[in-house]
Design an enzyme around this catalytic site. Structure first.
Site, PDB file in Angstrom:
ATOM      1  N   ASP A 226       0.812  -1.220   0.000  1.00  0.00           N
ATOM      2  CA  ASP A 226       0.000   0.000   0.000  1.00  0.00           C
ATOM      3  C   ASP A 226       0.849   1.277   0.000  1.00  0.00           C
ATOM      4  O   ASP A 226       0.418   2.312   0.489  1.00  0.00           O
ATOM      5  CB  ASP A 226      -0.958   0.023   1.207  1.00  0.00           C
ATOM      6  CG  ASP A 226      -1.978  -1.101   1.157  1.00  0.00           C
ATOM      7  OD1 ASP A 226      -2.294  -1.553   0.040  1.00  0.00           O
ATOM      8  OD2 ASP A 226      -2.443  -1.532   2.222  1.00  0.00           O
ATOM      9  N   GLU A 227       2.058   1.218  -0.557  1.00  0.00           N
ATOM     10  CA  GLU A 227       2.917   2.394  -0.572  1.00  0.00           C
ATOM     11  C   GLU A 227       3.401   2.743  -1.981  1.00  0.00           C
ATOM     12  O   GLU A 227       4.287   3.582  -2.144  1.00  0.00           O
ATOM     13  CB  GLU A 227       4.119   2.193   0.353  1.00  0.00           C
ATOM     14  CG  GLU A 227       3.735   2.144   1.832  1.00  0.00           C
ATOM     15  CD  GLU A 227       4.934   2.219   2.758  1.00  0.00           C
ATOM     16  OE1 GLU A 227       6.040   2.513   2.260  1.00  0.00           O
ATOM     17  OE2 GLU A 227       4.771   1.989   3.962  1.00  0.00           O
TER      18      GLU A 227
END
Length: 282
Positions: A226-227
């Protein structure tokens, strides 16, 4: 017959880049229909997207000539036919709102993608895939079979010549190796306004914090969960009366819109990577 092309490029910034590129196109009879550029002053980088028509050169000739032209500029560039739809594989688990939205938009011409495969670790949407005449691949995933499952997934992506992979609520974490293979060509929808509420159950996290805005984030997939570089985000306003179920229902609509916009930007070659962020020429 005139063809329409999209040229994207990035390179170290210097004076005269716009003039040089437009001059190259003009010398070959290229008519610029749309152009956008951005100077990242902090990194001293230049980004540009040009849509142009040309009836004097074929694709292969333009590519060869631009490769020679590019040598002193050291550009990272790509040239695409604007009328060619992007071959796309969609991965999904048990929530199908994003999948359904993408399929409808693709079928009706709202997205310039050709969905060539649907891959899922569950059987829930095989009938939906059949209704659109798209091959459905059921590949169960467990801790013991993850490596084999990803090998099969990659085999499908390669055999279908999928240029883009969309994780439309595919609730499995991809391995570092798979993320590297899909670098810059896989878009994930996260049901939260990143960087807040990463990982699992973000709507419950949001409810527990009493947030007044919930959101969704579409980003490129990287090995860091999620980055990845963010392409598109949006939010919806909520209040204290909303339950976790209410937040989830509201969030699904936001997720579908955000993912569709991200796929649209990518398929129209409007997204350029700038290290850990994106330049999006809307």
């Amino acid at each position: 017959m005139s063809h329409v092309y999209i040229l994207t490029l990035s390179c170290p910034d210097r004076i005269g880049l716009v003039h040089a590129v437009s001059g190259f196109l003009a010398e070959r009879g290229g008519n610029i229909e749309e152009a956008a550029q951005f100077n990242d002053c902090a990194e001293d980088l230049f980004f540009m997207r040009v849509r142009f028509s040309c009836d004097t050169c074929e694709m292969e000739d333009l590519q060869a000539q631009f490769a020679s032209f590019n040598e002193p500029f050291k550009m990272d560039w790509a040239l695409h036919r604007a009328d060619v739809r992007v071959r796309t594989a969609i991965m999904v688990s048990k929530e199908g709102h994003c999948l359904n939205d993408l399929l409808f938009r693709a079928k009706t011409g709202l997205l310039a993608i050709d969905v060539c495969a649907i891959i899922s670790n569950h059987r829930d949407f095989y009938q939906l895939a059949a209704s659109y005449d798209i091959p459905f691949h059921h590949i169960p995933v467990t801790a013991q079979t993850k490596a084999h499952a990803e090998a099969r997934q990659w085999e499908i992506v390669e055999s279908e010549r999928a240029e883009l992979v969309v994780l439309a609520r595919y609730m499995q974490v991809l391995s570092d190796e798979m993320c590297r293979k899909l670098s810059g060509r896989a878009i994930n929808i996260h049901h939260s306004f990143l960087p807040s509420f990463k990982g699992a159950r973000p709507y419950r996290q949001a409810h527990e914090r009493g947030v007044k805005l919930i959101g969704a984030t579409a980003h490129y997939v990287t090995a860091d969960l999620d980055e990845g570089p963010i392409i598109e985000q949006d939010v919806a306003r909520v209040d204290h009366s909303k339950t976790v179920g209410d937040l989830t229902a509201i969030g699904r609509d936001t997720e579908s819109r955000v993912l569709a916009r991200a796929v649209k930007f990518h398929s129209e070659r409007r997204v350029l990577l700038d290290r850990n962020k994106t330049i999006v020429f809307g």
